[in-house]
Design an enzyme around this catalytic site. Structure first.
Site, PDB file in Angstrom:
ATOM      1  N   THR A 166      -1.117   4.722  -0.261  1.00  0.00           N
ATOM      2  CA  THR A 166      -0.828   4.530   1.159  1.00  0.00           C
ATOM      3  C   THR A 166      -1.715   3.428   1.704  1.00  0.00           C
ATOM      4  O   THR A 166      -2.289   2.651   0.920  1.00  0.00           O
ATOM      5  CB  THR A 166      -0.912   5.886   1.898  1.00  0.00           C
ATOM      6  OG1 THR A 166      -0.547   5.686   3.254  1.00  0.00           O
ATOM      7  CG2 THR A 166      -2.286   6.525   1.850  1.00  0.00           C
ATOM      8  N   LYS A 178      -0.257  -0.524  -0.660  1.00  0.00           N
ATOM      9  CA  LYS A 178       1.101  -0.558  -1.231  1.00  0.00           C
ATOM     10  C   LYS A 178       1.448  -1.881  -1.896  1.00  0.00           C
ATOM     11  O   LYS A 178       2.151  -1.912  -2.901  1.00  0.00           O
ATOM     12  CB  LYS A 178       2.128  -0.237  -0.142  1.00  0.00           C
ATOM     13  CG  LYS A 178       2.041   1.208   0.248  1.00  0.00           C
ATOM     14  CD  LYS A 178       3.000   1.601   1.306  1.00  0.00           C
ATOM     15  CE  LYS A 178       2.732   3.064   1.613  1.00  0.00           C
ATOM     16  NZ  LYS A 178       3.441   3.550   2.764  1.00  0.00           N
ATOM     17  N   ASN A 208       4.827   2.846  -3.171  1.00  0.00           N
ATOM     18  CA  ASN A 208       4.060   4.007  -2.698  1.00  0.00           C
ATOM     19  C   ASN A 208       3.985   5.107  -3.754  1.00  0.00           C
ATOM     20  O   ASN A 208       3.307   6.107  -3.558  1.00  0.00           O
ATOM     21  CB  ASN A 208       4.642   4.564  -1.390  1.00  0.00           C
ATOM     22  CG  ASN A 208       5.908   5.372  -1.612  1.00  0.00           C
ATOM     23  OD1 ASN A 208       6.593   5.199  -2.628  1.00  0.00           O
ATOM     24  ND2 ASN A 208       6.224   6.253  -0.685  1.00  0.00           N
ATOM     25  N   GLY A 210       2.865  -2.936   4.330  1.00  0.00           N
ATOM     26  CA  GLY A 210       3.587  -2.295   3.233  1.00  0.00           C
ATOM     27  C   GLY A 210       4.679  -1.346   3.694  1.00  0.00           C
ATOM     28  O   GLY A 210       5.763  -1.296   3.093  1.00  0.00           O
ATOM     29  N   ALA A 211       4.431  -0.605   4.757  1.00  0.00           N
ATOM     30  CA  ALA A 211       5.436   0.360   5.219  1.00  0.00           C
ATOM     31  C   ALA A 211       6.672  -0.374   5.729  1.00  0.00           C
ATOM     32  O   ALA A 211       7.806   0.010   5.417  1.00  0.00           O
ATOM     33  CB  ALA A 211       4.847   1.254   6.302  1.00  0.00           C
ATOM     34  N   LEU A 263       5.633   5.917  12.492  1.00  0.00           N
ATOM     35  CA  LEU A 263       5.554   6.305  11.078  1.00  0.00           C
ATOM     36  C   LEU A 263       4.272   7.104  10.809  1.00  0.00           C
ATOM     37  O   LEU A 263       4.226   7.919   9.892  1.00  0.00           O
ATOM     38  CB  LEU A 263       5.596   5.073  10.161  1.00  0.00           C
ATOM     39  CG  LEU A 263       6.996   4.590   9.757  1.00  0.00           C
ATOM     40  CD1 LEU A 263       7.801   4.137  10.942  1.00  0.00           C
ATOM     41  CD2 LEU A 263       6.913   3.491   8.709  1.00  0.00           C
TER      42      LEU A 263
END
Ligand code: NDP
Length: 274
Positions: A61, A65, A86, A130-131, A215
């Protein structure tokens, strides 16, 4: 017992160990899962040590990532495309498979759990880390009218927009450039909530009957969830449901068994309410 873990920085707040132990109990799998504080500069070493000691799978996380994507020997198609990983899984031949379950997790929570339709909707993503990388392609598959990505470091948002341009109408910009724009769904994919902060958002950014989704998740409403409530969002949600859904997909990759998520989301929600 088979060992799994989540690496991140910060990681203390993580509910992943609890979720995976609930999955293991539900599916009668024997495994252990722990959270480990791993800053970016120690990532390679920590991953190598974990798998050398017989570890079976890792979640990665914030802010790891993109590093995990570089580290994997082999990538699933969705990980290759998003350039963010992930979930790492050791294969029988010793190769490390990198996958990304964030997108499928978000889509399950938005469209199945919360029944939010995305077709022809104007979507704003805050953050270009990354998310964000993991969620753009699955969001595009739902045929929104457009996706805009705003980021503090503007260049990252612009190049992310360019990278995904073949999928549909998508562009990156600064927060200032959002002036006088409106969106039906605003997704907060910054890590600002983890330190109680909020990106700079104009008061008229959310369309009437629009939705907000952070998120990030916490036991009390995040700064962005509160922003959504103050700006009359139809629903202002945090990422607990996504967390459970992306974890279920990771569990399936590792164990070949898909846990049932609804009861676990309800349980975790009731625990934080109480
Ligand atoms: P990264 O570290 O890769 O990216 C962080 C992003 O947040 C960057 O775009 C960064 O901007 C931005 N940012 C950080 N602080 C601020 C701030 N104070 N104001 C404005 N922007 C800020 O993190 P990830 O993309 O991996 O994760 C982002 C968030 O998503 C985290 O809160 C994480 O917990 C959550 N998440 C939740 C999941 C779930 O299952 N619920 C799954 C995946 C992520 P810049 O580029 O300018 O530095």
């Amino acid at each position: 017992m088979d060992q799994y873990a989540v690496f991140g920085h910060p990681i203390k707040h993580s509910k992943s160990p609890r979720i995976h132990s609930l999955f293991a109990e539900q599916t009668q799998q024997q495994l252990q899962y722990h959270a480990q504080e791993v800053p970016a500069d120690n990532f390679q070493q920590a991953v190598n040590d974990f798998f050398k000691q017989g570890g079976k799978g890792l979640n990665c996380t914030v802010p790891l990532k993109e590093l995990a994507w570089q580290h994997a020997d082999r990538l699933s198609e969705r990980a290759r495309f998003s350039k963010a990983v992930n979930t790492l899984a050791i294969q029988e031949n010793g190769e490390l498979l990198g996958d990304n379950t964030d997108g499928i997790g978000l889509m399950a929570d938005l469209t199945i759990n919360h029944k939010i339709a995305l077709k022809n909707q104007r979507i704003l993503i805050l953050g270009a880390g990354g998310a964000s990388r993991g969620i753009i392609a699955p969001l595009m598959e739902q045929s929104p009218s457009e996706i805009v990505i705003a980021n503090r470091t503007v260049d990252k948002a612009i190049s992310l927009g360019e990278e995904f341009a073949e999928l549909g109408s998508i562009q990156g910009c600064s927060y200032q450039a959002l002036k006088n724009r409106q969106f039906d769904l605003i997704l907060n994919a910054t890590s600002a909530s983890l330190s109680g902060q909020l990106p700079p958002l104009a008061d008229n950014l959310l369309a009437e009957q629009g939705f907000c989704y952070d998120l990030a998740y916490a036991n009390t409403p995040t700064a962005f969830v509160n922003w959504g409530l103050q700006h009359h969002a139809e629903k202002s949600l945090d990422g607990l449901g996504m967390l459970v859904e992306q974890a279920a997909e990771a569990f399936f990759i590792w164990r070949g068994v898909r846990p049932e998520t609804q009861d676990i989301i309800a349980l975790l929600n009731s625990e934080r309410a109480g």
